[in-house]
Structures are given as structure tokens and as C-alpha cells.
Enzyme design. Structure first.
Site, PDB file in Angstrom:
ATOM      1  N   HIS A   1       0.793  -1.227   0.083  1.00 39.09           N
ATOM      2  CA  HIS A   1       0.183  -0.117  -0.011  1.00 39.09           C
ATOM      3  C   HIS A   1       0.927   1.156   0.083  1.00 39.09           C
ATOM      4  O   HIS A   1       1.975   1.266   0.522  1.00 39.09           O
ATOM      5  CB  HIS A   1      -0.760   0.247   1.244  1.00 39.09           C
ATOM      6  CG  HIS A   1      -1.667  -0.944   1.584  1.00 39.09           C
ATOM      7  ND1 HIS A   1      -1.279  -2.306   2.129  1.00 39.09           N
ATOM      8  CD2 HIS A   1      -2.956  -1.062   1.349  1.00 39.09           C
ATOM      9  CE1 HIS A   1      -2.415  -3.018   2.391  1.00 39.09           C
ATOM     10  NE2 HIS A   1      -3.478  -2.220   1.868  1.00 39.09           N
TER      11      HIS A   1
ATOM     12  N   ASP B   1       2.382   1.932   3.332  1.00 38.14           N
ATOM     13  CA  ASP B   1       3.222   1.320   3.960  1.00 38.14           C
ATOM     14  C   ASP B   1       4.500   1.512   4.076  1.00 38.14           C
ATOM     15  O   ASP B   1       5.518   1.296   4.605  1.00 38.14           O
ATOM     16  CB  ASP B   1       3.193  -0.087   3.335  1.00 38.14           C
ATOM     17  CG  ASP B   1       1.732  -0.891   3.396  1.00 38.14           C
ATOM     18  OD1 ASP B   1       0.831  -0.449   4.296  1.00 38.14           O
ATOM     19  OD2 ASP B   1       1.598  -1.682   2.497  1.00 38.14           O
TER      20      ASP B   1
HETATM   21  C1  XUL Z   1      -7.642  -6.871   4.593  1.00 33.28           C
HETATM   22  C2  XUL Z   1      -6.766  -7.030   3.398  1.00 33.28           C
HETATM   23  C3  XUL Z   1      -5.889  -5.984   2.747  1.00 33.28           C
HETATM   24  C4  XUL Z   1      -5.743  -6.100   1.267  1.00 33.28           C
HETATM   25  C5  XUL Z   1      -4.913  -4.955   0.635  1.00 33.28           C
HETATM   26  O1  XUL Z   1      -8.377  -7.618   5.004  1.00 33.28           O
HETATM   27  O2  XUL Z   1      -6.720  -8.455   3.001  1.00 33.28           O
HETATM   28  O3  XUL Z   1      -4.834  -6.185   3.404  1.00 33.28           O
HETATM   29  O4  XUL Z   1      -5.300  -7.354   1.011  1.00 33.28           O
HETATM   30  O5  XUL Z   1      -5.635  -3.568   1.008  1.00 33.28           O
END
Ligand code: XUL
Ligand code: CO
Length: 437
Positions: A99, A102
Site C-alpha cells: 500500500h 506502507d
Molecule cells: C484486509 C486485506 C488487505 C488487502 C489490501 O483484510 O486483505 O490487506 O489485501 O488492502
């Protein structure tokens, strides 16, 4: 050097090895049905659980040593990047995913956000070229900041929608520049806690508008990767609009995006939706929207998203079989959206977790290969549906009959079909016998 430098690059040593830091089954160059293991699995390490979190839960703070966490400075973001790539390159999984939040230093305004993401992108690009790591997908964190408490694209306030659009533009473009093969949208808080304060129709329309804008921008910048939606039924909200593959497909159809957007299916999210993982994978292939996988599982006795590493190949084998039968995941991969337990404070635990997960996937892959080579399960299914390949079945399927014509014919022929065995026990045994580990 980083906290992950104590482990030498992980190698395949075979099933007899007693080395905890070696693969027992995952042999990346081993050929399975004409393709290398590495190319089937497209293994991916996620950034958020392993490097951007200290293991906090709702009862206590972080426990894992991650010296870069807390200050949010550029220096710490750099240290985190270097440690993450140190881990990636020693583990030997070829992909990573992240992300925006992150990887970057903290930012207060959109302008600062843009600059901080660009800054860290340079370092990531450098580390990628040094280590040959590839980016499976990028995504925006549109759920942690208080501004997103009522959702991003489905927020009652259009300014939040606009803020989210700005954030997605930045990270979508960064993903493109870094050669990302997909872009993921997990609807973090795109849902509701109570319908009493929610205009569902309006929110669904805004959500569709947002996705159309993302797809339009993808084409504008020439991003060739796949846009993926990650279904989840609830948590953090009571109800998430992208609850499962079928709900996502309906949403895509409604917005005319079923050819543009696919799904990123997470094992744990399927469990929370009350569905089997293989159900979600099979449904995605049936609808033509299979994209990628988050391969972390839940705990069968706790009703929340525990994000555990997989360790049981037989649980994964039916989905793996479906994936092999479709020739693989295309631009997708197997992403460990998984985290250590809070007591796992030794940096080496992160290696053990991933190595076990990777060997589990390799075992499931070999089981699926065995099932396919034996051909009996496929023959069982084919025989069950044989009538639909014969002329009468084909005519019905092709629409040659009206209800009236078919009813008249059935009466005239006095058809009286007898029940036949579904052979479920045999089918289950044809899977179980190949899970011999
Ligand atoms: C949350 C989840 C996230 C997504 C990316 O449950 O799975 O980490 O994979 O935003
Ligand atoms: Co996920």
C-alpha cells in the site's frame, strides 16, 4: 545489513532436510505440467503485515522488533525499504506487494503525500533493479486515516471521495512506473455499520463512479496491468459492498466493467463470507474474472480475519486444481497477506512462516498435478455431464426448444430419468490420495 540478515538465502534442500531455513518441497525450477513451480505460484510477500506493523492488536501494542516504526520520517521509510528488500532477496519469492502508506514517510497534505511517495519510489525502484524483485500489485490505503472512517468512494462527503481519487492517482501511477502487474482495490471501509444512516443506493453509485474513474485513468496512462477488487464480507464495517465474488460480479456488470476488472480472492475473506476458498476461485473462473490470490487463512474457530500463513496443503488442493485446469493465474500470483502471531518476536520467525507457506503451496501444486495426471477425477465429472454433450442435451443448451416444445417432447417420449450416484465419496478419495504428505 538488517534485522533479517542472519539467514542465508533460502535454498531447496528436499524433503529429508532438517534445516528450518530451507525449502523441503518448493523447488522453483521443478517442472509441473510443463511449467516451472516458480511460474505457477508467482509467490508474493506483502509489505504491510511484515514490515509496516509491529504486531499490535486491539488488546496491546506492537511486539515485533521493527526499529523503523513510529517516527514516520523519510530516514525510517528508507530503513524499512532496505530491510524489506533484504528479507525479500533472502527468501527467494520473486514478487512483493504494498500500500502507499506502507512504504512512505508520513504526509499531512496531498502535495506532501505525492512528494513522499515519489521519494520512496526512487529507492524502491533501485532496490528492485538490484534484487530483481518484481511488483505484483500496488494499492492505496483508503481505510486507516480518520478521514476514511465512513469510507472512501462511498463516503457521504464528496471531498473524501476527491481525496481518495488523488491518493489512487499517485499510487496507480507509481505502480505503473514500477512495472506492477496489477492494481488492487480492497474496499476497506466501503460498506456500512448501520443502514439507519446510510443511503445504500447512492453509495453504490458513487462506488461505481470511482471504479470507472480508476479504469479510465489506467487506460489514460497506458497501464497494462489488471485492476483487481478484493472481496470481503465484513470487518472493519458490518457489511462491505464487495462481500464475495458473486457480489463483485454483479457490481461490475451493473457498471459495465466486467471486462475491465477482475478479483483478488483472499482465503480468509471467503471463510468469513461462509464460503469455501475453492468456491470463490471456481466462481471467479466461471464469471471470467479470476485475477489473483491472497493466500492467508483464518482460524476455523474465530470469526475474524486472523491472516495466518497456510500450512495445510489439502485445504488448498481443490482450488489449486481449478487454477491448474485453467492454465494458471495470468497476471496474478499467490500473495501472503499473512502475519506472524504476536509472540513471534524473533525476526527469523518471518522466514519460517513464509517457508512453511511456500512449501504448503508447492505440496498443493504437486497434489493437483497428481490428480490431473491420474485423469480419473476429470473423467468422473465428464461422465456426470455426458448427456449435455450428446445431441439432445446440446439442443437444449443451444436454445432450440421453447419451454412448451420441450415439455411436449418430454411428454411424448414419456421420459423418466433415474437417479445416478454423484460419486462424492469417490471424488473426495481421488483428491485425498494425492495429498500424501
Ligand atoms: C484486509 C486485506 C488487505 C488487502 C489490501 O483484510 O486483505 O490487506 O489485501 O488492502
Ligand atoms: Co488481502
Amino acid at each position: 545489513m538488517s534485522i533479517f540478515s542472519d539467514v542465508s538465502p533460502v535454498k531447496f534442500e528436499g524433503p529429508e532436510s532438517t534445516n528450518d531455513f530451507a525449502y523441503k518441497v518448493y523447488d522453483k525450477n521443478r517442472t509441473v505440467l510443463g511449467k516451472r513451480m516458480e511460474d505457477w505460484l508467482r509467490l508474493t510477500v506483502c509489505y504491510w503485515h511484515s514490515f509496516a506493523s509491529g504486531g499490535a492488536d486491539m488488546f496491546g501494542g506492537g511486539t515485533w522488533p521493527r526499529p523503523w516504526l513510529g517516527s514516520g520520517t523519510q530516514e525510517m521509510a528508507d530503513a524499512k525499504t532496505d530491510a524489506a528488500f533484504d528479507f525479500f532477496s533472502r527468501l527467494g519469492a520473486p514478487y512483493f506487494a504494498f500500500h502507499d502508506a506502507d512504504v512512505m514517510a508520513d504526509a499531512n497534505t496531498l502535495e506532501e503525500h505525492d512528494a513522499a511517495l515519489k521519494k520512496i519510489e526512487e529507492r524502491i525502484a533501485k532496490r528492485m533493479s538490484e534484487t530483481k524483485m518484481k511488483l505484483l500489485w500496488g494499492t492505496a490505503n483508503l481505510f486507516s486515516h480518520p478521514r476514511y472512517a465512513a469510507g472512501a468512494a462511498t463516503n457521504p462527503n464528496p471531498e473524501v471521495f476527491a481525496f481518495a481519487a488523488a491518493q489512487v492517482r499517485c499510487i496507480l501511477e507509481a505502480t505503473h512506473r514500477l512495472g506492477g502487474e496489477n492494481y488492487v482495490l480492497w474496499g476497506g471501509r466501503e460498506g456500512y455499520d448501520t443502514l439507519l444512516n446510510t443511503d445504500m443506493k447512492a453509495e453504490l453509485e458513487h462506488f461505481g463512479r470511482f471504479l470507472k474513474m480508476v479504469v479510465e485513468h489506467k487506460h489514460k496512462i497506458g497501464f497494462k496491468g489488471t485492476i483487481l477488487i478484493e472481496p470481503k464480507p465484513f470487518e472493519p464495517t458490518k457489511h462491505q459492498y464487495d462481500r464475495d465474488v458473486a457480489a463483485v460480479y454483479a457490481f461490475l456488470l451493473k457498471n459495465g466493467l466486467e471486462k475491465e476488472v477482475k478479483v483478488n480472492i483472499e482465503v480468509n475473506h471467503a471463510t468469513l463470507a461462509g464460503l469455501d476458498f475453492e468456491h470463490e476461485v471456481t466462481a471467479a473462473y466461471a464469471y471470467g474474472i479470476m485475477g489473483s490470490l491472497d493466500i492467508n487463512r483464518g482460524d476455523p474457530r474465530s470469526g475474524w480475519d486472523t491472516d495466518q500463513f497456510p500450512n495445510n496443503a489439502q485445504d488448498i488442493a481443490p482450488a489449486m486444481l481449478e487454477i491448474l485446469n485453467h492454465g494458471g493465474l495470468g497476471t496474478g500470483g499467490f500473495n501472503f497477506d499473512a502475519k506472524l502471531r504476536r509472540q513471534s518476536v524473533d525476526p527469523k520467525d518471518l522466514y519460517i512462516a513464509h517457508i512453511t507457506g511456500i512449501d504448503t503451496l508447492a505440496r498443493a501444486l504437486l497434489a493437483a498435478e497428481g490428480i490431473i495426471k491420474e485423469k480419473r477425477l476429470a473423467a468422473l465429472k465428464e461422465e456426470r455431464y455426458a448427456g449435455w454433450s450428446a445431441p439432445f442435451g446440446k439442443e437444449i443448451a443451444e436454445g432450440k426448444y421453447t419451454l412448451q416444445a420441450l415439455a411436449d417432447l418430454a411428454v411424448k417420449k414419456n421420459i423418466n430419468p433415474k437417479p445416478v450416484s454423484g460419486k462424492q465419496e469417490l471424488a473426495e478419495s481421488l483428491v485425498a490420495k494425492h495429498c500424501k504428505f
